[in-house]
Scaffold this active site. Structure first.
Site, PDB file in Angstrom:
ATOM      1  N   GLU A  47      -2.397  -4.943   3.167  1.00  0.00           N
ATOM      2  CA  GLU A  47      -2.708  -4.291   1.877  1.00  0.00           C
ATOM      3  C   GLU A  47      -2.445  -3.153   1.695  1.00  0.00           C
ATOM      4  O   GLU A  47      -1.868  -2.610   0.573  1.00  0.00           O
ATOM      5  CB  GLU A  47      -4.291  -4.448   1.701  1.00  0.00           C
ATOM      6  N   PHE A 109     -21.189 -10.017   5.377  1.00  0.00           N
ATOM      7  CA  PHE A 109     -19.856 -10.265   6.021  1.00  0.00           C
ATOM      8  C   PHE A 109     -18.601  -9.744   4.977  1.00  0.00           C
ATOM      9  O   PHE A 109     -18.641  -9.885   3.926  1.00  0.00           O
ATOM     10  CB  PHE A 109     -19.552 -11.853   6.049  1.00  0.00           C
ATOM     11  N   GLN A 110     -17.744  -8.879   5.810  1.00  0.00           N
ATOM     12  CA  GLN A 110     -16.872  -8.286   4.813  1.00  0.00           C
ATOM     13  C   GLN A 110     -17.197  -7.228   4.025  1.00  0.00           C
ATOM     14  O   GLN A 110     -16.455  -7.584   2.705  1.00  0.00           O
ATOM     15  CB  GLN A 110     -15.623  -9.247   4.505  1.00  0.00           C
ATOM     16  N   LYS A 159     -18.088 -10.748  -6.087  1.00  0.00           N
ATOM     17  CA  LYS A 159     -17.767 -12.175  -6.095  1.00  0.00           C
ATOM     18  C   LYS A 159     -18.429 -13.146  -7.136  1.00  0.00           C
ATOM     19  O   LYS A 159     -17.861 -13.962  -7.783  1.00  0.00           O
ATOM     20  CB  LYS A 159     -17.921 -12.869  -4.852  1.00  0.00           C
ATOM     21  N   MET A 466      10.456  14.634  13.495  1.00  0.00           N
ATOM     22  CA  MET A 466       9.994  16.007  12.540  1.00  0.00           C
ATOM     23  C   MET A 466       8.867  16.651  13.572  1.00  0.00           C
ATOM     24  O   MET A 466       8.945  18.012  13.476  1.00  0.00           O
ATOM     25  CB  MET A 466       9.363  15.779  11.267  1.00  0.00           C
TER      26      MET A 466
HETATM   27  C1  LIG Z   1       0.855   7.768   8.854  1.00  0.00           C
HETATM   28  C2  LIG Z   1       1.316   9.001   9.339  1.00  0.00           C
HETATM   29  N1  LIG Z   1       1.120   9.521  10.698  1.00  0.00           N
HETATM   30  C3  LIG Z   1       1.413  10.544  11.222  1.00  0.00           C
HETATM   31  C4  LIG Z   1       2.371  11.418  10.314  1.00  0.00           C
HETATM   32  C5  LIG Z   1       2.651  12.647  11.184  1.00  0.00           C
HETATM   33  N2  LIG Z   1       4.166  12.859  10.938  1.00  0.00           N
HETATM   34  C6  LIG Z   1       4.986  13.331  10.273  1.00  0.00           C
HETATM   35  S1  LIG Z   1       6.610  13.270  10.455  1.00  0.00           S
HETATM   36  C7  LIG Z   1       6.361  12.217  11.742  1.00  0.00           C
HETATM   37  C8  LIG Z   1       7.570  11.724  12.382  1.00  0.00           C
HETATM   38  C9  LIG Z   1       8.187  10.731  11.783  1.00  0.00           C
HETATM   39  O1  LIG Z   1       9.272  10.084  12.702  1.00  0.00           O
HETATM   40  P1  LIG Z   1      10.223   9.157  12.210  1.00  0.00           P
HETATM   41  O2  LIG Z   1       9.700   8.113  11.213  1.00  0.00           O
HETATM   42  O3  LIG Z   1      10.730   8.471  13.462  1.00  0.00           O
HETATM   43  O4  LIG Z   1      11.312  10.096  11.350  1.00  0.00           O
HETATM   44  P2  LIG Z   1      12.224  11.196  11.746  1.00  0.00           P
HETATM   45  O5  LIG Z   1      11.290  12.520  11.456  1.00  0.00           O
HETATM   46  O6  LIG Z   1      12.537  11.013  13.232  1.00  0.00           O
HETATM   47  O7  LIG Z   1      13.232  11.121  10.877  1.00  0.00           O
HETATM   48  C10 LIG Z   1       4.851  12.149  12.226  1.00  0.00           C
HETATM   49  C11 LIG Z   1       4.282  11.502  13.090  1.00  0.00           C
HETATM   50  C12 LIG Z   1       2.469  10.896   9.197  1.00  0.00           C
HETATM   51  N3  LIG Z   1       3.140  11.937   8.378  1.00  0.00           N
HETATM   52  N4  LIG Z   1       2.079   9.878   8.344  1.00  0.00           N
END
Ligand SMILES: Cc1ncc(C[n+]2csc(CCOP(=O)(O)OP(=O)(O)O)c2C)c(N)n1
Length: 555
Positions: A47, A109-110, A159, A466
């Protein structure tokens, strides 16, 4: 007629052509009604992805996107998607099933209180407790989602409301006394703004996503040319002016271009349009554009003065206000300022260290841009997003789709699905990190099922890149929980497992051919680019620093 049938008929009246979602017991009646309708339903595998797809559809097309989910876990799975749309002002309507009215509050439920849960992240939401209010509610929801400052609206449908009998008299018009967005700017404020513009020696326009939402790009470009003023954008404003335009400075902020950041810092007038001055954009607020008077044009009065002190506020629609503003100003060349900005542009272009052995992620994006400059680009979140923003020169509004506000990993791929559904004839490319791609990878099944032939370029550094970059620069290279240790994982095989096309690219010399091949294949394609693992995004304004306090790399 059965209320469920009336719901679908109402959606047809609203011009809905596509719905993304997953059924369940609480919303089964609505799905039953959908069976006979001309609306195409796309069954996603999660979703969250359904909502991101509806959001991507909305951002690419400007129309309201629609998603369905059942009650309980179906509804709670939509929350990240809704919050993402909320932070970026994207118009979507999400309909969720709910347990029957008599069971609400019984831990049935749900059951989940989804209107309560989403209250802070929806523009408005409804629990329909009276079937006679149903059609009016749907009309209102579409109106609220798509007008003023757009945003997500949720309708929760018990529902037994969907099984009730209703008369189908869909309202043509609605009146909402408490909701009257103001479109026309105040003439006196517009005049004041024009006077400031005429006096300014170092004017800079700062354009945000609001310019794109109000379809004001042409007016923005005309304003820039008439003053003339350089234009910096926020991440969300990318595409508001073609980034190949001589007055474009690209985007500002943490990983924005140096010349955009410098120009904003040294401006004596900032004309901020449809922008909310987020911390990633302004850097340290106390040192943001210290010498500038600030004009702020925004449709949402709550944004004005929220983060930054404003000298001339103008509340209204950017397109209408810019049309007025342009008629009040005349061209005046500011040679000294122009020379200064052009000097910065020459001295500090975006650049990276080239390499013949290792694939540089920036190089992959440059090649995507060279081969498909008209493609709709979606991004995930992290380094991949910032490199995409830096190296893909966006030509038009709605071409660059990214989770700017919430920064949602897992957004880009389903958003690409939504954009491709809106524009099946266009190339749609998700620029991804390996971490982000895995967050909604299951949607490959949806793409294969429905022939949604998006391309995914995974910039695979086997890191949560990052976060690793922050750990390298500010935490003594203590790589706590950022190494994905995925050497053995084959993204190519994952893609193939879902019935899509997978590729692996390990050498710079193979990048271009792989992309060319992918763009010619009429199927979903995922390319695993094994990029330089330790590449960082520069320039970088560290968190809490001012925009001109930039870290850069020697190249
Ligand atoms: C849902 C979610 N969880 C955690 C983060 C924190 N976060 C920001 S950038 C990042 C790393 C992203 O890694 P990747 O997708 O491999 O991309 P890269 O930076 O290596 O290009 C994280 C964990 C986020 N932005 N979104």
């Amino acid at each position: 007629m059965r209320a469920a049938d009336a719901i679908i008929k109402a959606l047809e009246k609203e011009g809905v052509k596509h719905i993304f979602g997953i059924p369940g017991g609480a919303i089964i009646e609505v799905y039953d009604a959908l069976f006979d309708s001309g609306i195409k339903h796309i069954l996603t595998r999660h979703e969250q992805a359904a909502v991101h797809a509806a959001d991507g559809y909305a951002r690419a097309s400007g129309k309201v996107g629609v998603a369905f989910a059942t009650s309980g876990p179906g509804a709670t799975n939509t929350v990240t998607g809704i919050a993402t749309a909320y932070m970026d002002s994207s118009p979507i309507v999400v309909m969720t099933g709910q347990v029957a009215r008599s069971l609400i509050g019984n831990d049935a439920f749900q059951e989940a209180d989804i209107t309560g849960i989403t209250m802070p992240v929806t523009k408005h939401n409804y629990l329909v407790t009276d079937e006679n209010e149903l059609l009016k509610t749907i009309k209102e929801a579409f109106h609220i989602a798509g007008t003023g400052r757009p945003g997500p609206v949720l309708i929760d449908l018990p529902k037994d409301v969907t099984t009730a009998e209703v008369e189908f008299d869909y309202p043509e018009k609605i009146t909402l006394p408490g909701y009257r967005p103001k479109y026309r700017g105040h003439p006196r404020q517009i005049k004041k703004a024009a006077e400031l513009i005429m006096k300014a020696e170092r004017p800079v326009i700062l354009a945000g996503g609001g310019v794109i939402l109000s379809n004001a790009s042409e007016e923005l470009t005309k304003l820039a040319e008439t003053i003339p003023a350089y234009v910096a954008t926020s991440l969300m404003g990318k595409g508001a002016i073609p980034e190949t335009h001589p007055l474009s400075l690209g985007f500002i902020g943490m990983h924005g271009t140096k010349y955009a950041n410098y120009a904003v810092q040294e401006s004596d007038l900032l004309i901020a349009i449809g922008i909310r001055f987020s911390d990633r954009t302004t850097g340290r607020v106390s040192d943001f554009a210290p010498d500038a008077k600030i004009i702020h044009i925004d449709i949402d009065p709550a944004e004005i003065g929220k983060n930054i002190e404003i000298d001339v506020p103008i509340v209204g629609d950017a397109k209408l206000i810019l049309q007025e503003l342009i008629t009040n100003i005349t061209y005046r060349k500011r040679k000294e300022w122009e020379d200064r900005v052009e000097g910065w542009k020459k001295s500090y272009p975006l650049r990276y260290r080239k390499d013949d052995e290792k694939i540089k992620p920036q190089y992959v994006i440059e090649k995507i841009w060279e081969l498909q400059p008209d493609a709709i680009i979606t991004t995930e979140v992290g380094q991949n997003q910032m490199w995409a923003a830096q190296y893909f020169k966006v030509k038009r509004p709605r071409q660059f789709i990214t989770s700017g506000g919430l920064g949602t990993m897992g957004f880009g791929f389903p958003a690409a699905m939504g954009a491709k559904t809106a524009f099946p004839e266009k190339q749609v490319v998700d620029i991804a990190g390996d971490g982000s791609f895995l967050m909604n990878v299951q949607e490959l099944a949806t793409c294969v099922d429905y022939g949604i032939n998006v391309k995914v370029a995974v910039l695979n550094n086997m890191f949560l890149g990052m976060v690793r970059q922050w750990q390298e620069l500010f935490y003594d290279e203590r790589y706590s929980a950022t190494c994905l240790r995925c050497k053995e994982m084959s993204i190519e095989k994952i893609a193939e497992g879902f019935g899509a096309v997978g590729m692996t690219v390990e050498k710079p010399s193979e990048v271009e051919d792989a992309l060319k091949e992918a763009f010619e294949i009429d199927a979903p394609v995922v390319i695993d680019f094994r990029v330089d693992r330790l590449e960082n995004v520069y320039p970088m304004v560290p968190a809490g620093a001012a925009l001109h306090e930039v870290i850069d790399e020697e190249v």
